[in-house]
Design a protein around this motif. Structure first.
Motif, short mmCIF file in Angstrom:
data_model
loop_
_atom_site.label_atom_id
_atom_site.label_comp_id
_atom_site.label_asym_id
_atom_site.label_seq_id
_atom_site.Cartn_x
_atom_site.Cartn_y
_atom_site.Cartn_z
N ALA A 164 0.84 -1.20 0.00
CA ALA A 164 0.00 0.00 0.00
C ALA A 164 0.88 1.25 0.00
N THR A 165 0.52 2.22 -0.81
CA THR A 165 1.27 3.48 -0.85
C THR A 165 1.07 4.22 0.47
N ASP A 166 2.18 4.50 1.15
CA ASP A 166 2.15 5.19 2.45
C ASP A 166 1.26 4.46 3.46
N GLY A 167 1.26 3.12 3.43
CA GLY A 167 0.43 2.34 4.34
C GLY A 167 0.86 2.45 5.79
N LYS A 168 -0.12 2.67 6.67
CA LYS A 168 0.14 2.77 8.11
C LYS A 168 -0.97 2.03 8.84
N ILE A 169 -0.60 1.01 9.61
CA ILE A 169 -1.58 0.22 10.37
C ILE A 169 -1.80 0.86 11.74
N PHE A 170 -3.09 1.08 12.08
CA PHE A 170 -3.47 1.61 13.39
C PHE A 170 -3.87 0.48 14.34
N GLU A 171 -4.50 -0.55 13.79
CA GLU A 171 -4.98 -1.67 14.60
C GLU A 171 -5.00 -2.91 13.70
N SER A 172 -4.58 -4.03 14.25
CA SER A 172 -4.66 -5.31 13.54
C SER A 172 -4.76 -6.39 14.60
N THR A 173 -5.92 -7.01 14.72
CA THR A 173 -6.14 -7.95 15.81
C THR A 173 -7.20 -8.99 15.44
N ILE A 174 -7.15 -10.10 16.14
CA ILE A 174 -8.19 -11.12 16.02
C ILE A 174 -9.07 -11.00 17.25
N LEU A 175 -10.37 -10.90 17.01
CA LEU A 175 -11.34 -10.67 18.08
C LEU A 175 -12.38 -11.79 18.10
N LYS A 176 -13.11 -11.88 19.21
CA LYS A 176 -14.23 -12.81 19.33
C LYS A 176 -15.46 -12.03 19.72
N SER A 177 -16.59 -12.40 19.13
CA SER A 177 -17.87 -11.80 19.48
C SER A 177 -18.92 -12.90 19.43
N ASP A 178 -20.18 -12.50 19.64
CA ASP A 178 -21.26 -13.48 19.53
C ASP A 178 -21.42 -13.99 18.10
#
Length: 169
Positions: free
Chosen positions: A94-108
């Protein structure tokens, strides 16, 4: 076969009550504001796009949500591997890519991968939040995109649409 119904919901954007439209197709469903335009032609790649209205005559970017269904058959990709691949694509491609959050979550609704990042696309600096469920060798990816400088204004609607996304089978 696709099904569309209309419901009411409240959110904290410009209009305190926004009528939501429910959309369901194949193995997934979601809700989006009735003022947004639905495109299920597949001409743009993803199975579904929902576009916001333009804000005024100078607005050149329609905030949007898209759904992409990827066949993962034979690739042995689980959510952790999908996360690793996506993180690498954002940082490397990605051009100028910046990750703010990257996670695996659980929900209902089950376990899912969530990523929020920014990138440059043409003349636009875009902020993107995606969620991904993997089921039966398919990745179901719902992605909300907004101009970076307007993201906070659209965040509630984007999160509302993403949180309504679920697998039905």
């Amino acid at each position: 076969m696709a099904f569309i119904t209309v419901t009411n919901c409240c959110f904290s954007q410009a209009d305190p009550t926004i009528q939501l439209v429910s959309f369901s197709k194949d193995n997934y469903q979601l809700q989006y504001p009735n003022s947004w335009r639905l495109d299920t032609s597949g001409n743009l790649g993803p199975a579904l796009f929902v576009f916001s209205p333009l804000e005024n005559e100078t607005d050149q970017f329609r905030e949007n949500l898209n759904v992409l269904v990827q066949d993962l058959t034979g690739q042995n990709i689980d959510l952790e591997k999908y996360k690793q691949i996506t993180d690498k694509q954002v940082t490397d491609l990605a051009t100028d890519g910046k990750i703010f959050e990257s996670t695996i979550l659980k929900s209902d609704k089950g376990e899912f991968f969530k990523i929020t990042y920014a990138m440059t696309q043409g003349q636009f600096r875009i902020k993107i939040t995606s969620i991904c469920f993997i089921r039966n060798d398919k990745a179901y990816l719902a992605t909300f995109s907004s101009e970076l400088n307007k993201y906070d204004s659209y965040k509630n609607i984007g999160e509302q649409i993403l949180s309504s996304f679920s697998l039905t089978k």
